[in-house]
Scaffold this motif. Structure first.
Motif, PDB file in Angstrom:
ATOM      1  N   GLY A 166      -0.428 -75.015  31.778  1.00  0.00           N
ATOM      2  CA  GLY A 166      -1.297 -76.131  31.426  1.00  0.00           C
ATOM      3  C   GLY A 166      -2.643 -75.643  30.938  1.00  0.00           C
ATOM      4  O   GLY A 166      -2.884 -74.440  30.801  1.00  0.00           O
ATOM      5  N   THR A 167      -3.529 -76.596  30.638  1.00  0.00           N
ATOM      6  CA  THR A 167      -4.863 -76.248  30.143  1.00  0.00           C
ATOM      7  C   THR A 167      -5.922 -77.104  30.819  1.00  0.00           C
ATOM      8  O   THR A 167      -5.636 -78.189  31.341  1.00  0.00           O
ATOM      9  N   MET A 168      -7.143 -76.588  30.800  1.00  0.00           N
ATOM     10  CA  MET A 168      -8.316 -77.349  31.215  1.00  0.00           C
ATOM     11  C   MET A 168      -9.320 -77.299  30.074  1.00  0.00           C
ATOM     12  O   MET A 168      -9.585 -76.227  29.521  1.00  0.00           O
ATOM     13  N   SER A 169      -9.850 -78.444  29.702  1.00  0.00           N
ATOM     14  CA  SER A 169     -10.830 -78.501  28.621  1.00  0.00           C
ATOM     15  C   SER A 169     -11.944 -79.475  28.982  1.00  0.00           C
ATOM     16  O   SER A 169     -11.820 -80.271  29.913  1.00  0.00           O
ATOM     17  N   SER A 170     -13.045 -79.389  28.259  1.00  0.00           N
ATOM     18  CA  SER A 170     -14.186 -80.273  28.529  1.00  0.00           C
ATOM     19  C   SER A 170     -14.701 -80.873  27.226  1.00  0.00           C
ATOM     20  O   SER A 170     -14.606 -80.254  26.157  1.00  0.00           O
ATOM     21  N   PHE A 171     -15.249 -82.071  27.355  1.00  0.00           N
ATOM     22  CA  PHE A 171     -15.797 -82.800  26.218  1.00  0.00           C
ATOM     23  C   PHE A 171     -17.120 -83.424  26.629  1.00  0.00           C
ATOM     24  O   PHE A 171     -17.262 -83.910  27.760  1.00  0.00           O
ATOM     25  N   SER A 172     -18.069 -83.439  25.721  1.00  0.00           N
ATOM     26  CA  SER A 172     -19.338 -84.120  25.998  1.00  0.00           C
ATOM     27  C   SER A 172     -19.201 -85.620  25.824  1.00  0.00           C
ATOM     28  O   SER A 172     -20.044 -86.391  26.281  1.00  0.00           O
ATOM     29  N   SER A 173     -18.129 -86.063  25.175  1.00  0.00           N
ATOM     30  CA  SER A 173     -17.880 -87.483  24.915  1.00  0.00           C
ATOM     31  C   SER A 173     -16.561 -87.895  25.544  1.00  0.00           C
ATOM     32  O   SER A 173     -15.515 -87.256  25.320  1.00  0.00           O
ATOM     33  N   ALA A 174     -16.580 -88.971  26.334  1.00  0.00           N
ATOM     34  CA  ALA A 174     -15.344 -89.486  26.931  1.00  0.00           C
ATOM     35  C   ALA A 174     -14.396 -89.968  25.843  1.00  0.00           C
ATOM     36  O   ALA A 174     -13.176 -89.771  25.936  1.00  0.00           O
ATOM     37  N   ARG A 175     -14.922 -90.582  24.821  1.00  0.00           N
ATOM     38  CA  ARG A 175     -14.081 -91.063  23.726  1.00  0.00           C
ATOM     39  C   ARG A 175     -13.377 -89.890  23.034  1.00  0.00           C
ATOM     40  O   ARG A 175     -12.183 -89.974  22.725  1.00  0.00           O
ATOM     41  N   ALA A 176     -14.104 -88.813  22.819  1.00  0.00           N
ATOM     42  CA  ALA A 176     -13.505 -87.639  22.181  1.00  0.00           C
ATOM     43  C   ALA A 176     -12.376 -87.081  23.029  1.00  0.00           C
ATOM     44  O   ALA A 176     -11.332 -86.659  22.504  1.00  0.00           O
ATOM     45  N   ALA A 177     -12.555 -87.076  24.344  1.00  0.00           N
ATOM     46  CA  ALA A 177     -11.507 -86.581  25.241  1.00  0.00           C
ATOM     47  C   ALA A 177     -10.253 -87.438  25.123  1.00  0.00           C
ATOM     48  O   ALA A 177      -9.129 -86.920  25.058  1.00  0.00           O
ATOM     49  N   LEU A 178     -10.422 -88.748  25.076  1.00  0.00           N
ATOM     50  CA  LEU A 178      -9.287 -89.653  24.965  1.00  0.00           C
ATOM     51  C   LEU A 178      -8.598 -89.533  23.611  1.00  0.00           C
ATOM     52  O   LEU A 178      -7.361 -89.579  23.529  1.00  0.00           O
ATOM     53  N   MET A 179      -9.388 -89.365  22.575  1.00  0.00           N
ATOM     54  CA  MET A 179      -8.807 -89.204  21.243  1.00  0.00           C
ATOM     55  C   MET A 179      -7.995 -87.909  21.171  1.00  0.00           C
ATOM     56  O   MET A 179      -6.911 -87.864  20.587  1.00  0.00           O
ATOM     57  N   ALA A 180      -8.523 -86.856  21.798  1.00  0.00           N
ATOM     58  CA  ALA A 180      -7.804 -85.575  21.818  1.00  0.00           C
ATOM     59  C   ALA A 180      -6.507 -85.698  22.613  1.00  0.00           C
ATOM     60  O   ALA A 180      -5.459 -85.180  22.206  1.00  0.00           O
ATOM     61  N   ALA A 181      -6.572 -86.390  23.747  1.00  0.00           N
ATOM     62  CA  ALA A 181      -5.376 -86.556  24.581  1.00  0.00           C
ATOM     63  C   ALA A 181      -4.291 -87.324  23.838  1.00  0.00           C
ATOM     64  O   ALA A 181      -3.106 -86.946  23.856  1.00  0.00           O
ATOM     65  N   ALA A 182      -4.694 -88.415  23.185  1.00  0.00           N
ATOM     66  CA  ALA A 182      -3.730 -89.219  22.447  1.00  0.00           C
ATOM     67  C   ALA A 182      -3.110 -88.420  21.299  1.00  0.00           C
ATOM     68  O   ALA A 182      -1.894 -88.460  21.075  1.00  0.00           O
ATOM     69  N   GLU A 183      -3.949 -87.698  20.573  1.00  0.00           N
ATOM     70  CA  GLU A 183      -3.447 -86.908  19.442  1.00  0.00           C
ATOM     71  C   GLU A 183      -2.534 -85.779  19.919  1.00  0.00           C
ATOM     72  O   GLU A 183      -1.511 -85.490  19.280  1.00  0.00           O
ATOM     73  N   LEU A 184      -2.885 -85.155  21.043  1.00  0.00           N
ATOM     74  CA  LEU A 184      -2.041 -84.085  21.574  1.00  0.00           C
ATOM     75  C   LEU A 184      -0.669 -84.615  21.977  1.00  0.00           C
ATOM     76  O   LEU A 184       0.355 -83.982  21.700  1.00  0.00           O
ATOM     77  N   GLN A 185      -0.623 -85.781  22.603  1.00  0.00           N
ATOM     78  CA  GLN A 185       0.670 -86.369  22.961  1.00  0.00           C
ATOM     79  C   GLN A 185       1.474 -86.720  21.708  1.00  0.00           C
ATOM     80  O   GLN A 185       2.690 -86.478  21.649  1.00  0.00           O
TER      81      GLN A 185
END
Length: 322
Positions: A213-232
Motif C-alpha cells: 500500500g501507500t501513504m500520501s499527503s495533500f494540502s487540499s482535502a478536495r485534491a486528496a479526494l480527486m486523486a483517490a477517485a482517479e486512482l480507483q
C-alpha cells in the motif's frame, strides 16, 4: 558503487509465507526456506533458544511442531533489500489455544539471495517488556524527540493541516502466493508507479510505500479526494494482469512533518479509515467530508457510524462515489 537500500514487497511476501509455515507447522516449507550456510542463526524468546547451522535446520521443524495452536494478528511488517541481502521487521499478537493468552511478539529476519532465491539466515523473536519492569526506569529520549519535533513544527509556522491518504491492495498475500514473488513484485511496482503519478498530478506527495500500500499527503482535502477517485478509476480500468483491487481511506487534521515523513493521530486515523473500506471503495472521515461536502462535483453515500480499531468511541465515515 554502493547499491541503494529500497523497500521490498518481495521480501514481505517471503516473510509472510515463513510466518504462515510456522503457524501451520509446515516443517518441509521451513527447511526449504532456510539457508544451507553454517552461519544461519535463530534466537527465540525463551532462555536457551539459540541455535545455529545444521543443528538449527535439523531441529527447528520439531521445535515448531511443539508450539500450541495460535491465532495470528499481524500489526506491521516492513522489509528492505540491498543487493543480495534483505531484512524485515514484524510485529504481531499471538493468542495461544493452550492458555488463551494474547501476547505481543516482535520478529526480525535477515535473508540472503542464494541462486536467485531468498533464504532465511537469521530469525530473532522477542516479547516486549516494559522498561520499568526490566531496568527500573522509563526512557524519555524518544518522547523528548517527538515533543521537540512538534515544537519546531509550530515555531516554523508551517502549515499543520493535511489530508492523509492510505491505499491498500486487497488480499495481497493470497495473490502473491498464487503468482510467485517475481511476478507479484513487478505488479506491485507498476501499481506504485500508477499511484505516484495519480497522486502527484493532484499536487499530493507520495510519502512512502508500505509493502502492499501507500501513504500520501495533500494540502487540499478536495485534491486528496480527486486523486483517490482517479486512482480507483484508473486501477479498475487497468488491462494489465494481474488485476488488483484497492481500498482507500482519507482523514484530514494536524500532522507533524519530519524530513519526508508525517506522523500524528491523523495518520493513525487515516490508516484505520482505509482498513474499514471495502474493495474498490474510498472511505473518508467526517472531517474530510465536511471540508468538501458542499462541492457539487463530489458525491458521498450516507454517513456510517463505526468503531475504528485502536481509536476510542464511534467515528462517522462516508463513502466517496467515484
Amino acid at each position: 558503487m554502493n547499491q541503494p537500500i529500497r523497500p521490498s514487497p518481495e521480501l514481505i511476501a517471503v516473510v509472510r509465507r515463513w510466518n504462515d509455515a510456522v503457524r501451520k507447522r509446515d516443517g518441509a516449507a521451513l527447511s526449504n526456506m532456510l539457508s544451507t550456510s553454517e552461519h544461519v542463526r535463530y534466537q527465540g524468546s525463551a532462555d536457551g533458544e539459540f541455535w545455529s547451522g545444521s543443528l538449527f535446520r535439523k531441529g527447528f521443524p520439531d521445535h515448531v511442531a511443539e508450539i500450541p495452536n495460535y491465532d495470528w494478528q499481524e500489526h506491521s511488517l516492513e522489509a528492505f533489500e540491498c543487493g543480495p541481502v534483505g531484512w524485515a521487521h514484524c510485529v504481531a499478537t499471538l493468542r495461544f489455544a493452550s492458555n488463551q493468552k494474547a501476547t505481543a511478539h516482535r520478529f526480525t529476519f535477515i535473508l540472503h539471495l542464494e541462486d536467485g532465491v531468498w533464504k532465511m539466515v537469521h530469525c530473532h523473536v522477542s516479547n516486549p517488556i516494559a522498561n520499568m519492569e526490566k531496568i527500573g526506569i522509563e526512557h524519555k529520549a524518544l518522547d523528548a524527540l517527538i515533543a521537540a519535533a512538534r515544537d519546531g513544527f509550530r515555531q516554523d509556522q508551517r502549515e499543520g493541516m493535511a489530508s492523509v491518504m492510505f491505499t491498500d491492495i486487497v488480499n495481497s498475500s493470497a495473490i502473491a502466493e498464487k503468482l510467485g514473488d517475481r511476478v507479484w513484485t513487478e505488479a506491485i511496482q507498476k501499481h506504485f508507479e500508477l499511484a505516484r503519478e495519480t497522486i502527484e498530478a493532484q499536487g499530493g506527495t507520495l510519502v512512502k510505500s508500505l509493502g502492499d500500500g501507500t501513504m500520501s499527503s495533500f494540502s487540499s482535502a478536495r485534491a486528496a479526494l480527486m486523486a483517490a477517485a482517479e486512482l480507483q478509476r484508473r486501477n479498475t480500468a487497468n488491462p494489465d494482469e494481474p488485476s488488483v483491487q484497492i481500498r482507500i481511506g482519507i482523514h484530514t487534521g494536524d500532522v507533524i512533518q519530519t524530513d519526508d515523513d508525517f506522523f500524528g493521530t491523523v495518520v493513525n486515523k487515516a490508516a484505520r479509515v482505509a482498513a474499514a473500506a471495502a474493495p474498490d471503495e474510498v472511505c473518508v472521515s467526517d472531517a474530510t467530508q465536511l471540508l468538501v461536502g458542499g462541492q457539487d462535483t463530489l458525491n458521498f453515500g450516507p454517513p456510517v457510524s463505526m468503531e475504528l480499531k485502536g481509536l476510542p468511541g464511534a467515528h462517522t465515515v462516508y463513502s466517496l462515489k467515484w
